[in-house]
Design a protein around this motif. Structure first.
Motif, PDB file in Angstrom:
ATOM      1  N   ARG A   1       0.837  -1.213   0.000  1.00  0.00           N
ATOM      2  CA  ARG A   1       0.000   0.000   0.000  1.00  0.00           C
ATOM      3  C   ARG A   1       0.873   1.264   0.000  1.00  0.00           C
ATOM      4  NH1 ARG A   1      -2.172   4.000  -0.548  1.00  0.00           N
ATOM      5  NH2 ARG A   1      -4.157   4.802   0.256  1.00  0.00           N
ATOM      6  N   LEU A   2       1.941   1.243   0.788  1.00  0.00           N
ATOM      7  CA  LEU A   2       2.860   2.374   0.829  1.00  0.00           C
ATOM      8  C   LEU A   2       3.547   2.563  -0.521  1.00  0.00           C
ATOM      9  CD1 LEU A   2       4.473   4.575   2.293  1.00  0.00           C
ATOM     10  CD2 LEU A   2       6.001   2.780   3.156  1.00  0.00           C
ATOM     11  N   ALA A   3       3.946   1.442  -1.155  1.00  0.00           N
ATOM     12  CA  ALA A   3       4.605   1.521  -2.459  1.00  0.00           C
ATOM     13  C   ALA A   3       3.665   2.089  -3.520  1.00  0.00           C
ATOM     14  CB  ALA A   3       5.104   0.137  -2.878  1.00  0.00           C
ATOM     15  N   TRP A   4       2.381   1.716  -3.462  1.00  0.00           N
ATOM     16  CA  TRP A   4       1.410   2.267  -4.419  1.00  0.00           C
ATOM     17  C   TRP A   4       1.303   3.782  -4.233  1.00  0.00           C
ATOM     18  CZ3 TRP A   4      -2.957   5.199  -4.214  1.00  0.00           C
ATOM     19  CH2 TRP A   4      -3.704   5.294  -5.401  1.00  0.00           C
ATOM     20  N   SER A   5       1.236   4.226  -2.985  1.00  0.00           N
ATOM     21  CA  SER A   5       1.132   5.667  -2.715  1.00  0.00           C
ATOM     22  C   SER A   5       2.374   6.403  -3.188  1.00  0.00           C
ATOM     23  CB  SER A   5       0.926   5.907  -1.210  1.00  0.00           C
ATOM     24  OG  SER A   5      -0.286   5.355  -0.764  1.00  0.00           O
ATOM     25  N   PHE A   6       3.540   5.824  -2.957  1.00  0.00           N
ATOM     26  CA  PHE A   6       4.785   6.489  -3.363  1.00  0.00           C
ATOM     27  C   PHE A   6       4.878   6.564  -4.883  1.00  0.00           C
ATOM     28  CE2 PHE A   6       9.218   6.778  -4.521  1.00  0.00           C
ATOM     29  CZ  PHE A   6       9.683   7.767  -3.668  1.00  0.00           C
ATOM     30  N   THR A   7       4.552   5.453  -5.563  1.00  0.00           N
ATOM     31  CA  THR A   7       4.619   5.438  -7.020  1.00  0.00           C
ATOM     32  C   THR A   7       3.659   6.464  -7.621  1.00  0.00           C
ATOM     33  OG1 THR A   7       5.171   3.083  -6.951  1.00  0.00           O
ATOM     34  CG2 THR A   7       4.452   3.958  -9.061  1.00  0.00           C
ATOM     35  N   ARG A   8       2.467   6.557  -7.047  1.00  0.00           N
ATOM     36  CA  ARG A   8       1.494   7.549  -7.492  1.00  0.00           C
ATOM     37  C   ARG A   8       2.032   8.969  -7.263  1.00  0.00           C
ATOM     38  NH1 ARG A   8      -1.920   9.424 -11.003  1.00  0.00           N
ATOM     39  NH2 ARG A   8      -3.658  10.625 -10.128  1.00  0.00           N
ATOM     40  N   ALA A   9       2.692   9.180  -6.132  1.00  0.00           N
ATOM     41  CA  ALA A   9       3.270  10.491  -5.839  1.00  0.00           C
ATOM     42  C   ALA A   9       4.350  10.861  -6.859  1.00  0.00           C
ATOM     43  CB  ALA A   9       3.846  10.498  -4.427  1.00  0.00           C
ATOM     44  N   VAL A  10       5.156   9.867  -7.280  1.00  0.00           N
ATOM     45  CA  VAL A  10       6.203  10.134  -8.274  1.00  0.00           C
ATOM     46  C   VAL A  10       5.580  10.592  -9.594  1.00  0.00           C
ATOM     47  CG1 VAL A  10       8.011   9.077  -9.692  1.00  0.00           C
ATOM     48  CG2 VAL A  10       7.907   8.574  -7.250  1.00  0.00           C
ATOM     49  N   GLU A  11       4.526   9.901 -10.035  1.00  0.00           N
ATOM     50  CA  GLU A  11       3.862  10.290 -11.284  1.00  0.00           C
ATOM     51  C   GLU A  11       3.340  11.727 -11.216  1.00  0.00           C
ATOM     52  OE1 GLU A  11       0.853   7.405 -12.151  1.00  0.00           O
ATOM     53  OE2 GLU A  11       2.247   6.153 -13.294  1.00  0.00           O
ATOM     54  N   LEU A  12       2.727  12.075 -10.085  1.00  0.00           N
ATOM     55  CA  LEU A  12       2.209  13.432  -9.925  1.00  0.00           C
ATOM     56  C   LEU A  12       3.343  14.454  -9.815  1.00  0.00           C
ATOM     57  CD1 LEU A  12      -0.723  12.682  -7.451  1.00  0.00           C
ATOM     58  CD2 LEU A  12      -0.889  13.174  -9.901  1.00  0.00           C
ATOM     59  N   MET A  13       4.452  14.042  -9.191  1.00  0.00           N
ATOM     60  CA  MET A  13       5.602  14.934  -9.068  1.00  0.00           C
ATOM     61  C   MET A  13       6.233  15.224 -10.430  1.00  0.00           C
ATOM     62  SD  MET A  13       6.259  16.086  -6.039  1.00  0.00           S
ATOM     63  CE  MET A  13       6.116  15.782  -4.266  1.00  0.00           C
ATOM     64  N   VAL A  14       6.161  14.272 -11.362  1.00  0.00           N
ATOM     65  CA  VAL A  14       6.689  14.512 -12.712  1.00  0.00           C
ATOM     66  C   VAL A  14       5.986  15.712 -13.334  1.00  0.00           C
ATOM     67  CG1 VAL A  14       6.812  13.590 -15.063  1.00  0.00           C
ATOM     68  CG2 VAL A  14       7.462  12.147 -13.130  1.00  0.00           C
ATOM     69  N   ARG A  15       4.668  15.793 -13.133  1.00  0.00           N
ATOM     70  CA  ARG A  15       3.914  16.944 -13.652  1.00  0.00           C
ATOM     71  C   ARG A  15       4.366  18.238 -12.976  1.00  0.00           C
ATOM     72  NH1 ARG A  15      -2.226  14.475 -13.228  1.00  0.00           N
ATOM     73  NH2 ARG A  15      -1.830  12.503 -14.330  1.00  0.00           N
ATOM     74  N   GLU A  16       4.560  18.175 -11.663  1.00  0.00           N
ATOM     75  CA  GLU A  16       4.974  19.376 -10.928  1.00  0.00           C
ATOM     76  C   GLU A  16       6.352  19.847 -11.369  1.00  0.00           C
ATOM     77  OE1 GLU A  16       2.915  20.956  -9.096  1.00  0.00           O
ATOM     78  OE2 GLU A  16       1.363  19.404  -9.053  1.00  0.00           O
ATOM     79  N   VAL A  17       7.272  18.892 -11.549  1.00  0.00           N
ATOM     80  CA  VAL A  17       8.630  19.248 -12.008  1.00  0.00           C
ATOM     81  C   VAL A  17       8.565  19.847 -13.408  1.00  0.00           C
ATOM     82  CG1 VAL A  17      10.889  18.321 -12.655  1.00  0.00           C
ATOM     83  CG2 VAL A  17       9.784  17.542 -10.550  1.00  0.00           C
ATOM     84  N   THR A  18       7.771  19.236 -14.283  1.00  0.00           N
ATOM     85  CA  THR A  18       7.625  19.734 -15.651  1.00  0.00           C
ATOM     86  C   THR A  18       7.058  21.148 -15.667  1.00  0.00           C
ATOM     87  OG1 THR A  18       7.216  17.465 -16.412  1.00  0.00           O
ATOM     88  CG2 THR A  18       6.636  19.240 -17.918  1.00  0.00           C
ATOM     89  N   ASN A  19       6.173  21.431 -14.735  1.00  0.00           N
ATOM     90  CA  ASN A  19       5.562  22.766 -14.650  1.00  0.00           C
ATOM     91  C   ASN A  19       6.420  23.770 -13.894  1.00  0.00           C
ATOM     92  OD1 ASN A  19       3.291  21.885 -16.047  1.00  0.00           O
ATOM     93  ND2 ASN A  19       2.212  21.287 -14.183  1.00  0.00           N
ATOM     94  N   GLY A  20       7.564  23.326 -13.383  1.00  0.00           N
ATOM     95  CA  GLY A  20       8.473  24.228 -12.682  1.00  0.00           C
ATOM     96  C   GLY A  20       8.102  24.498 -11.235  1.00  0.00           C
ATOM     97  N   THR A  21       7.270  23.647 -10.630  1.00  0.00           N
ATOM     98  CA  THR A  21       6.883  23.831  -9.232  1.00  0.00           C
ATOM     99  C   THR A  21       8.059  23.522  -8.320  1.00  0.00           C
ATOM    100  OG1 THR A  21       4.657  23.075  -9.831  1.00  0.00           O
ATOM    101  CG2 THR A  21       5.170  23.203  -7.475  1.00  0.00           C
ATOM    102  N   SER A  22       8.286  24.308  -7.298  1.00  0.00           N
ATOM    103  CA  SER A  22       9.375  24.058  -6.356  1.00  0.00           C
ATOM    104  C   SER A  22       9.072  22.823  -5.518  1.00  0.00           C
ATOM    105  CB  SER A  22       9.578  25.264  -5.435  1.00  0.00           C
ATOM    106  OG  SER A  22       8.457  25.410  -4.568  1.00  0.00           O
ATOM    107  N   MET A  23      10.115  22.228  -4.945  1.00  0.00           N
ATOM    108  CA  MET A  23       9.925  21.038  -4.123  1.00  0.00           C
ATOM    109  C   MET A  23       9.047  21.353  -2.908  1.00  0.00           C
ATOM    110  SD  MET A  23      12.721  18.292  -2.694  1.00  0.00           S
ATOM    111  CE  MET A  23      13.692  19.449  -1.747  1.00  0.00           C
ATOM    112  N   LYS A  24       9.244  22.516  -2.307  1.00  0.00           N
ATOM    113  CA  LYS A  24       8.465  22.892  -1.132  1.00  0.00           C
ATOM    114  C   LYS A  24       6.975  22.964  -1.454  1.00  0.00           C
ATOM    115  CE  LYS A  24       8.149  26.487   2.448  1.00  0.00           C
ATOM    116  NZ  LYS A  24       8.718  27.770   2.930  1.00  0.00           N
TER     117      LYS A  24
END
Length: 363
Positions: A35-58
């Motif tokens: 369950r934790l791995a599913w949540s983390f993997t989902r977070a990575v996919e969403l983070m790819v969008r944030e990185v692409t859009n230039g969103t800061s890590m914070k």
């Protein structure tokens, strides 16, 4: 250990990964880990969008805190997403089409958290316990972590360093079909302390290596840039359609190890490689078969292994600019004057560039 030997290499290979088998103690622990791995993997996919859009890590971690309420996991997901985006750019891909298929968990290390806040290694007699933070109910998942015997002294040494808040270690939990693995990132100097051969003085010879998808060419020269020996290791089967990637990697690493072992035996002191980390974008081959070879060939990965093997053998690695080693007037001249094919000519030019770096360093 010379400054030339480690100064640039530590920037490229700050850590070496040690892999162990992970065994959850109860079925409930296994389910929570999935369950934790599913949540983390989902977070990575969403983070790819944030990185692409230039969103800061914070800002990105604040947005996704409801999905995975743990800032260290989220920061690790953000950093992993950055690597994915950079890889897409290098391979001329589109980050918007990224879909992470395999389940995994990453937690960055920090020496002030006694190694790692979310993945704690606890030593036992012949194995380690791995305690993995489960933020969805603020509990810990308990697993056994089994590593090869040769790695146990290294990991115990690492844990002593973390208890003194001198080192941290990154951790990754990987789901490999029915097998679970834990990957621990060990600082390069600590790894070499346990696994490298002692440095020795050879004959001052310099070996230049040209890495390719189906061969490795090595040209060994002396301090006057005269050729001492030429050697080629072939592995054409690795570029065949349908040949397994893991077997391709193992075949290349085996040949690379043989070449470097031969170099040490004949008195080579310096191993010169192209700094492929300076290449910002992958080029395209003209033919379909060439494109397949380029796609299947993880050249930077082979470079990393080459640097690590060189250090383990007690030799000094040297990195040079890849510009001009293949397509240049100098390359054509070396082929014509010395009667070398284009790959061996590249290896010779790489060796000669390395010799210039060594001379400048010794002044």
């Amino acid at each position: 250990m010379s400054t030339l030997r480690l100064s640039s290499v530590e920037e490229l290979i700050p850590h070496v990964t040690v892999v162990g088998k992970l065994l959850p103690e109860t079925p409930e622990d296994h389910m929570k880990l999935a369950r934790l791995a599913w949540s983390f993997t989902r977070a990575v996919e969403l983070m790819v969008r944030e990185v692409t859009n230039g969103t800061s890590m914070k800002d990105a971690t604040k947005k996704l805190y409801q999905i995975l309420p743990n800032y260290v996991y989220l920061e690790s997901a953000y950093k992993h997403a950055k690597l994915i985006v950079e890889g897409c750019k290098f391979n001329n891909g589109n980050p918007k089409h990224v879909h992470v298929k395999k389940l995994f968990i990453v937690s960055r290390g920090n020496k002030y958290d006694k190694g790692n806040r979310n993945v704690k290694l606890v030593p036992n007699a012949n194995f380690f316990y791995a305690l993995i933070k489960y933020p969805l109910d603020n509990s810990w998942i308990r697993c056994r972590a089994r590593f090869g015997k040769k790695y146990i002294p290294l990991l115990r040494d690492l844990l002593e360093q973390t208890n003194q808040r001198k080192e941290g270690y990154g951790a990754r939990i990987a789901f490999r079909n029915k097998r679970l693995e834990v990957h621990v990132s060990v600082p390069l100097p600590l790894y070499l302390k346990h696994f490298s051969l002692p440095e020795r003085r050879g004959y001052g010879l310099v070996a230049g290596l040209d890495l390719n998808s189906d061969r490795i060419n090595m040209a060994v020269i002396d301090s006057n840039a005269r050729i001492v020996t030429l050697k080629t290791a072939w592995f054409p089967e690795t570029t065949l359609h349908g040949f397994p990637r893991d077997k391709s990697r193992d075949a290349r690493l085996k040949k690379l190890r043989e070449l470097l072992g031969y170099a040490r035996r004949i008195g080579v002191d310096y191993v010169v490689l192209e700094n492929l980390f300076k290449v910002k974008k992958r080029g395209k081959a003209r033919s379909p078969s060439g494109n397949r070879k380029v796609t299947r060939f993880a050249k930077k990965q082979l470079l990393q292994h080459g640097l690590l093997m060189t250090l383990k053998l007690g030799l000094t690695p040297v990195l040079v600019d890849p510009k001009g080693t293949t397509h240049s007037h100098e390359h054509e001249e070396v082929m014509r004057k010395r009667g070398l094919d284009r790959h061996m000519a590249s290896a010779y030019i790489i060796a000669r560039k390395g010799l210039e770096v060594i001379r400048n360093h010794e002044r």
